[in-house]
Design an enzyme around this catalytic site. Structure first.
Site, PDB file in Angstrom:
ATOM      1  N   ALA A 166       0.879  -1.176   0.000  1.00  0.00           N
ATOM      2  CA  ALA A 166       0.000   0.000   0.000  1.00  0.00           C
ATOM      3  C   ALA A 166       0.915   1.223   0.000  1.00  0.00           C
ATOM      4  O   ALA A 166       2.123   1.103  -0.257  1.00  0.00           O
ATOM      5  CB  ALA A 166      -0.931  -0.043   1.198  1.00  0.00           C
ATOM      6  N   MET A 208       2.555   3.130   2.087  1.00  0.00           N
ATOM      7  CA  MET A 208       3.822   3.178   2.828  1.00  0.00           C
ATOM      8  C   MET A 208       4.827   2.156   2.289  1.00  0.00           C
ATOM      9  O   MET A 208       6.000   2.482   2.046  1.00  0.00           O
ATOM     10  CB  MET A 208       3.579   2.922   4.330  1.00  0.00           C
ATOM     11  CG  MET A 208       2.837   4.009   5.042  1.00  0.00           C
ATOM     12  SD  MET A 208       3.713   5.584   5.047  1.00  0.00           S
ATOM     13  CE  MET A 208       4.970   5.303   6.276  1.00  0.00           C
ATOM     14  N   ARG A 250      -0.639  -9.252  -0.291  1.00  0.00           N
ATOM     15  CA  ARG A 250      -1.744 -10.232  -0.274  1.00  0.00           C
ATOM     16  C   ARG A 250      -2.521 -10.202  -1.585  1.00  0.00           C
ATOM     17  O   ARG A 250      -2.768 -11.235  -2.197  1.00  0.00           O
ATOM     18  CB  ARG A 250      -2.666  -9.917   0.913  1.00  0.00           C
ATOM     19  CG  ARG A 250      -3.865 -10.815   1.000  1.00  0.00           C
ATOM     20  CD  ARG A 250      -4.755 -10.442   2.151  1.00  0.00           C
ATOM     21  NE  ARG A 250      -5.268  -9.065   2.037  1.00  0.00           N
ATOM     22  CZ  ARG A 250      -6.157  -8.524   2.861  1.00  0.00           C
ATOM     23  NH1 ARG A 250      -6.615  -9.234   3.879  1.00  0.00           N
ATOM     24  NH2 ARG A 250      -6.568  -7.285   2.695  1.00  0.00           N
ATOM     25  N   ASN A 298       1.954   0.687  12.433  1.00  0.00           N
ATOM     26  CA  ASN A 298       1.621   1.354  13.695  1.00  0.00           C
ATOM     27  C   ASN A 298       1.069   0.339  14.684  1.00  0.00           C
ATOM     28  O   ASN A 298      -0.088   0.420  15.094  1.00  0.00           O
ATOM     29  CB  ASN A 298       0.558   2.434  13.442  1.00  0.00           C
ATOM     30  CG  ASN A 298       1.196   3.727  12.997  1.00  0.00           C
ATOM     31  OD1 ASN A 298       2.346   4.027  13.323  1.00  0.00           O
ATOM     32  ND2 ASN A 298       0.442   4.511  12.245  1.00  0.00           N
ATOM     33  N   SER A 319       7.544   7.228  10.751  1.00  0.00           N
ATOM     34  CA  SER A 319       6.702   8.416  10.552  1.00  0.00           C
ATOM     35  C   SER A 319       7.154   9.236   9.351  1.00  0.00           C
ATOM     36  O   SER A 319       8.343   9.314   9.056  1.00  0.00           O
ATOM     37  CB  SER A 319       6.736   9.313  11.789  1.00  0.00           C
ATOM     38  OG  SER A 319       6.017  10.500  11.511  1.00  0.00           O
ATOM     39  N   GLY A 375       4.539   9.673   6.655  1.00  0.00           N
ATOM     40  CA  GLY A 375       3.506   9.501   5.650  1.00  0.00           C
ATOM     41  C   GLY A 375       4.108   9.081   4.315  1.00  0.00           C
ATOM     42  O   GLY A 375       5.251   8.601   4.238  1.00  0.00           O
ATOM     43  N   ASN A 379       2.658  10.234  17.744  1.00  0.00           N
ATOM     44  CA  ASN A 379       1.338  10.427  17.133  1.00  0.00           C
ATOM     45  C   ASN A 379       0.399  11.186  18.064  1.00  0.00           C
ATOM     46  O   ASN A 379      -0.412  11.993  17.603  1.00  0.00           O
ATOM     47  CB  ASN A 379       0.718   9.073  16.763  1.00  0.00           C
ATOM     48  CG  ASN A 379       1.322   8.505  15.494  1.00  0.00           C
ATOM     49  OD1 ASN A 379       2.455   8.829  15.142  1.00  0.00           O
ATOM     50  ND2 ASN A 379       0.612   7.654  14.814  1.00  0.00           N
ATOM     51  N   GLU A 398       1.228  14.680  17.700  1.00  0.00           N
ATOM     52  CA  GLU A 398       0.705  15.076  16.376  1.00  0.00           C
ATOM     53  C   GLU A 398      -0.795  15.428  16.471  1.00  0.00           C
ATOM     54  O   GLU A 398      -1.239  16.432  15.914  1.00  0.00           O
ATOM     55  CB  GLU A 398       0.939  13.894  15.427  1.00  0.00           C
ATOM     56  CG  GLU A 398       0.359  13.998  14.059  1.00  0.00           C
ATOM     57  CD  GLU A 398       0.546  12.674  13.286  1.00  0.00           C
ATOM     58  OE1 GLU A 398       1.657  12.106  13.275  1.00  0.00           O
ATOM     59  OE2 GLU A 398      -0.442  12.196  12.703  1.00  0.00           O
ATOM     60  N   ARG A 427     -13.234  13.291  49.955  1.00  0.00           N
ATOM     61  CA  ARG A 427     -13.001  11.837  49.976  1.00  0.00           C
ATOM     62  C   ARG A 427     -13.074  11.312  51.399  1.00  0.00           C
ATOM     63  O   ARG A 427     -13.599  10.242  51.679  1.00  0.00           O
ATOM     64  CB  ARG A 427     -11.637  11.506  49.352  1.00  0.00           C
ATOM     65  CG  ARG A 427     -11.558  11.800  47.860  1.00  0.00           C
ATOM     66  CD  ARG A 427     -10.205  11.433  47.284  1.00  0.00           C
ATOM     67  NE  ARG A 427     -10.023   9.993  47.168  1.00  0.00           N
ATOM     68  CZ  ARG A 427      -9.161   9.275  47.848  1.00  0.00           C
ATOM     69  NH1 ARG A 427      -8.362   9.867  48.721  1.00  0.00           N
ATOM     70  NH2 ARG A 427      -9.075   7.988  47.681  1.00  0.00           N
ATOM     71  N   HIS A 467     -11.395   8.117  53.705  1.00  0.00           N
ATOM     72  CA  HIS A 467     -10.118   7.756  53.070  1.00  0.00           C
ATOM     73  C   HIS A 467      -8.916   8.353  53.792  1.00  0.00           C
ATOM     74  O   HIS A 467      -7.788   7.961  53.553  1.00  0.00           O
ATOM     75  CB  HIS A 467     -10.120   8.215  51.605  1.00  0.00           C
ATOM     76  CG  HIS A 467     -11.109   7.466  50.763  1.00  0.00           C
ATOM     77  ND1 HIS A 467     -11.000   6.117  50.519  1.00  0.00           N
ATOM     78  CD2 HIS A 467     -12.245   7.864  50.125  1.00  0.00           C
ATOM     79  CE1 HIS A 467     -12.016   5.720  49.762  1.00  0.00           C
ATOM     80  NE2 HIS A 467     -12.790   6.772  49.519  1.00  0.00           N
TER      81      HIS A 467
HETATM   82  P1  NAP Z   1      -2.758   0.241   5.236  1.00  0.00           P
HETATM   83  O1  NAP Z   1      -3.907   0.837   4.530  1.00  0.00           O
HETATM   84  O2  NAP Z   1      -2.634   0.483   6.696  1.00  0.00           O
HETATM   85  O3  NAP Z   1      -2.746  -1.332   4.999  1.00  0.00           O
HETATM   86  C1  NAP Z   1      -2.884  -1.855   3.705  1.00  0.00           C
HETATM   87  C2  NAP Z   1      -1.863  -2.946   3.484  1.00  0.00           C
HETATM   88  O4  NAP Z   1      -2.041  -3.981   4.458  1.00  0.00           O
HETATM   89  C3  NAP Z   1      -2.081  -3.585   2.121  1.00  0.00           C
HETATM   90  O5  NAP Z   1      -0.838  -3.990   1.617  1.00  0.00           O
HETATM   91  C4  NAP Z   1      -2.964  -4.762   2.478  1.00  0.00           C
HETATM   92  O6  NAP Z   1      -2.946  -5.787   1.536  1.00  0.00           O
HETATM   93  C5  NAP Z   1      -2.297  -5.200   3.760  1.00  0.00           C
HETATM   94  N1  NAP Z   1      -3.158  -6.057   4.553  1.00  0.00           N
HETATM   95  C6  NAP Z   1      -4.264  -5.696   5.219  1.00  0.00           C
HETATM   96  N2  NAP Z   1      -4.791  -6.771   5.841  1.00  0.00           N
HETATM   97  C7  NAP Z   1      -3.990  -7.817   5.554  1.00  0.00           C
HETATM   98  C8  NAP Z   1      -3.996  -9.183   5.912  1.00  0.00           C
HETATM   99  N3  NAP Z   1      -4.931  -9.689   6.711  1.00  0.00           N
HETATM  100  N4  NAP Z   1      -3.011  -9.973   5.437  1.00  0.00           N
HETATM  101  C9  NAP Z   1      -2.045  -9.463   4.639  1.00  0.00           C
HETATM  102  N5  NAP Z   1      -1.977  -8.186   4.267  1.00  0.00           N
HETATM  103  C10 NAP Z   1      -2.947  -7.365   4.732  1.00  0.00           C
HETATM  104  O7  NAP Z   1      -1.401   0.667   4.482  1.00  0.00           O
HETATM  105  P2  NAP Z   1      -0.425   1.897   4.693  1.00  0.00           P
HETATM  106  O8  NAP Z   1      -1.178   3.169   4.837  1.00  0.00           O
HETATM  107  O9  NAP Z   1       0.622   1.767   3.650  1.00  0.00           O
HETATM  108  O10 NAP Z   1       0.238   1.601   6.129  1.00  0.00           O
HETATM  109  C11 NAP Z   1       0.991   0.431   6.410  1.00  0.00           C
HETATM  110  C12 NAP Z   1       1.336   0.460   7.897  1.00  0.00           C
HETATM  111  O11 NAP Z   1       2.096   1.645   8.172  1.00  0.00           O
HETATM  112  C13 NAP Z   1       0.113   0.519   8.802  1.00  0.00           C
HETATM  113  O12 NAP Z   1       0.372  -0.143  10.011  1.00  0.00           O
HETATM  114  C14 NAP Z   1      -0.042   2.004   9.071  1.00  0.00           C
HETATM  115  O13 NAP Z   1      -0.719   2.262  10.285  1.00  0.00           O
HETATM  116  C15 NAP Z   1       1.415   2.445   9.142  1.00  0.00           C
HETATM  117  N6  NAP Z   1       1.648   3.847   8.794  1.00  0.00           N
HETATM  118  C16 NAP Z   1       0.922   4.473   7.831  1.00  0.00           C
HETATM  119  C17 NAP Z   1       1.183   5.808   7.528  1.00  0.00           C
HETATM  120  C18 NAP Z   1       0.414   6.522   6.449  1.00  0.00           C
HETATM  121  O14 NAP Z   1       0.585   7.754   6.340  1.00  0.00           O
HETATM  122  N7  NAP Z   1      -0.377   5.847   5.635  1.00  0.00           N
HETATM  123  C19 NAP Z   1       2.200   6.489   8.214  1.00  0.00           C
HETATM  124  C20 NAP Z   1       2.945   5.807   9.180  1.00  0.00           C
HETATM  125  C21 NAP Z   1       2.661   4.486   9.462  1.00  0.00           C
HETATM  126  P3  NAP Z   1      -4.033  -5.774   0.346  1.00  0.00           P
HETATM  127  O15 NAP Z   1      -3.467  -4.901  -0.724  1.00  0.00           O
HETATM  128  O16 NAP Z   1      -4.122  -7.187  -0.048  1.00  0.00           O
HETATM  129  O17 NAP Z   1      -5.323  -5.256   0.914  1.00  0.00           O
END
Ligand code: NAP
Length: 481
Positions: free
Chosen positions: A12, A14, A34, A101, A127, A129, A186, A189, A459, A465
């Site tokens: 995704a 990140m 996945r 996270n 961190s 994004g 966070n 933030e 109290r 107390h």
């Molecule tokens: P996300 O939306 O949190 O997660 C999507 C990703 O997780 C996809 O690759 C998805 O695969 C996979 N996934 C979800 N459920 C799954 C499962 N049961 N088995 C295997 N894969 C699974 O993605 P993201 O925003 O890139 O963030 C990734 C991590 O970094 C998260 O923990 C997020 O909290 C953290 N983070 C995000 C940001 C941000 O700005 N976005 C910043 C810092 C940290 P599919 O493609 O198959 O659905």
């Protein structure tokens, strides 16, 4: 076939950008997701030095030994599920890094379980994004120290660089330390974002400033003491006009703030450890309150709220010509001081929680090093961190930032404007709960005698107390009736 230096699970936003970041630094990367379409998309966009894989065994087999795999997937059950499926494929000494996270208690549990299987495990708070992942995030690590030694060159290479060239990537101790530091990051933030939003509403509702002028003010602030990523992007946000309606895009966005769990965990953790984290908790509650959109709309109708939607109309601007430019300048400078003070208090509360956590969990949470890792790449990067770093270098064991000479210098100069802003917001009914909460914390922290003597008396009255006295040793009880 060339074996890859590192495997990455989760493409995704990140994961994809971190993979690109690694490729730019010359690492050979194997990727798995996945849903296979994301692997195909990635390969189409980026063919060189990448191995696309469509199963976990294929991913593991494509890696050099000892294997390093970075998980960038949704936090929670998905992480346990992938770990359970990876463990039988890995050998002793291989390293798993969870870069999502994740809740620090999950990371503690996973480190212990994986340690028993001989697998090294690191919990990495990342961190920055989308852009940070691509150009260099701030990385906060905890877990296996051997794992850290193994991964340090890679993680340092992809992390952000502070202005002095240091990598914004550090190891803070065993198991959940890194995810804990990220959780507090966070939380801070959340408080900044809410306080900035409160300033926006005061500018809009009370100072009747149009969007363009608000954006300009944030851009100006970013050149001074408030200089920070969040202020910078806020300036940019106000300059974006919706193509269809010609209105500022921000004004067309539904006022319902969503969240992941990190702010909530920080607030809950502060309650557990008995640390006043009022700003951060308030910011989390405001997101919950914002989610009650239907109830709020009903209440606004019921109470015939004078605060209408939208930016001031032309006729309002005419009516408000009596707000003279000089008045506005004074108000803006008060607002700037109120926001800066709130920023200081938010950091102070966050660092106080980290200090307590270090004792509670036995982690090495050096405040100066944490502030240093937050200087670039991350969402709460700010000029103020330089002052915090210097202050903690002089007094590394200070229990609270407010006890340090640097803040004794800064804060008194901010209080007049800060109080004026809170008075105005209360008087006019434009709530500024985080900036007000910060002022309440400040006033109470700087008081050596609080009205909690009465709480103790109550109290004792209803629960026997007991209470301590200021003039005698011992525990006392009074039959109040
Ligand atoms: P996300 O939306 O949190 O997660 C999507 C990703 O997780 C996809 O690759 C998805 O695969 C996979 N996934 C979800 N459920 C799954 C499962 N049961 N088995 C295997 N894969 C699974 O993605 P993201 O925003 O890139 O963030 C990734 C991590 O970094 C998260 O923990 C997020 O909290 C953290 N983070 C995000 C940001 C941000 O700005 N976005 C910043 C810092 C940290 P599919 O493609 O198959 O659905």
């Amino acid at each position: 076939m060339h074996k890859s230096d590192v495997g990455l699970v989760g493409l995704a936003v990140m994961g994809r950008n971190l993979a690109l970041n690694m490729l730019t630094k010359g690492y050979r990367v194997s990727v798995y997701n996945r849903t296979p379409g994301r692997v195909d998309d990635f390969l189409r966009a980026q063919g060189n030095n990448v191995t696309g894989t469509y199963s976990l065994p294929e991913l593991v087999n494509s890696l050099k030994t000892p294997k390093i795999i970075l998980l960038m997937i949704r936090a929670g059950e998905a992480v346990d599920n992938i770990i359970d499926r990876l463990v039988p494929l890995l050998n002793k000494g291989d390293l798993l890094i969870d870069g999502g996270n994740s809740f620090f208690r999950d990371t503690i549990r996973r480190t212990q379980a994986l340690g028993k299987a001989g697998i090294l495990f690191l919990g990495a708070g990342i961190s920055g994004g989308e852009e940070g992942a691509l150009k260099g995030p701030s990385i906060m690590l905890g877990g296996s120290s051997c794992g850290w030694e193994q991964a340090a060159p890679l993680l340092r290479a992809i992390s952000a660089r502070a202005p002095d060239g240091t990598a914004c990537c550090a190891y803070f101790g065993s198991d959940g330390a890194g995810h804990y530091v990220k959780m507090v990051h966070n939380g801070i933030e959340y408080a900044f974002m809410q306080a900035i939003a409160e300033c926006y509403f005061i500018m809009k509702r009370l100072l009747k400033m149009p969007a363009e002028k608000i954006g300009h003010t944030f851009t100006q602030w970013n050149r001074g003491k408030l200089s920070s990523y969040l202020i910078e992007i806020t300036g940019h946000i106000f300059s974006r006009i919706d193509g269809e309606s010609g209105k500022p895009l921000v004004e067309l966005i539904l006022d319902l703030a969503e969240q992941n769990d990190t702010g909530k965990w920080a607030a809950a953790e502060a309650l557990n450890l008995g640390v006043p984290l009022s700003n951060i908790a308030e910011a989390v509650f405001i997101r919950y309150l914002s989610a009650l959109k239907e109830e709020r709309t009903a209440a606004a109708r019921l109470f015939n709220s004078p605060l209408r939607e939208g930016f001031p109309k032309k006729e309002d601007e005419e009516k408000n010509k009596d707000i003279k430019d000089e008045d506005e300048e004074t108000n803006i400078s008060d607002l700037e001081n109120a926001l800066y003070a709130t920023m200081i208090i938010s950091y102070a509360q966050g660092f106080a929680l980290l200090g307590k956590a270090a004792l509670q969990y036995g982690w090495y949470l050096n405040a100066s090093e944490i502030a240093s890792v937050w200087r670039a790449g991350c969402i709460i990067r700010a000029r103020l961190l330089d002052t915090i770093i210097d202050a903690y270098q002089i007094k590394p064991k200070a229990k609270n930032m407010l006890l340090m000479p640097a803040f004794k210098e800064i804060l008194p100069g901010l209080t007049t404007g800060w109080r004026k802003v809170i008075c105005l917001s209360v008087q006019e009914g434009v709530a500024a709960p985080v900036m007000a909460s910060a002022l309440g914390y400040f006033d109470m922290y700087l008081t050596d005698y609080l009205p909690t003597n009465l709480v103790q008396a109550q109290r004792d009255y209803f629960g026997s107390h007991g209470y301590k006295r200021i003039d005698q040793e011992g525990l006392f009880h009074t039959r109040w009736l």
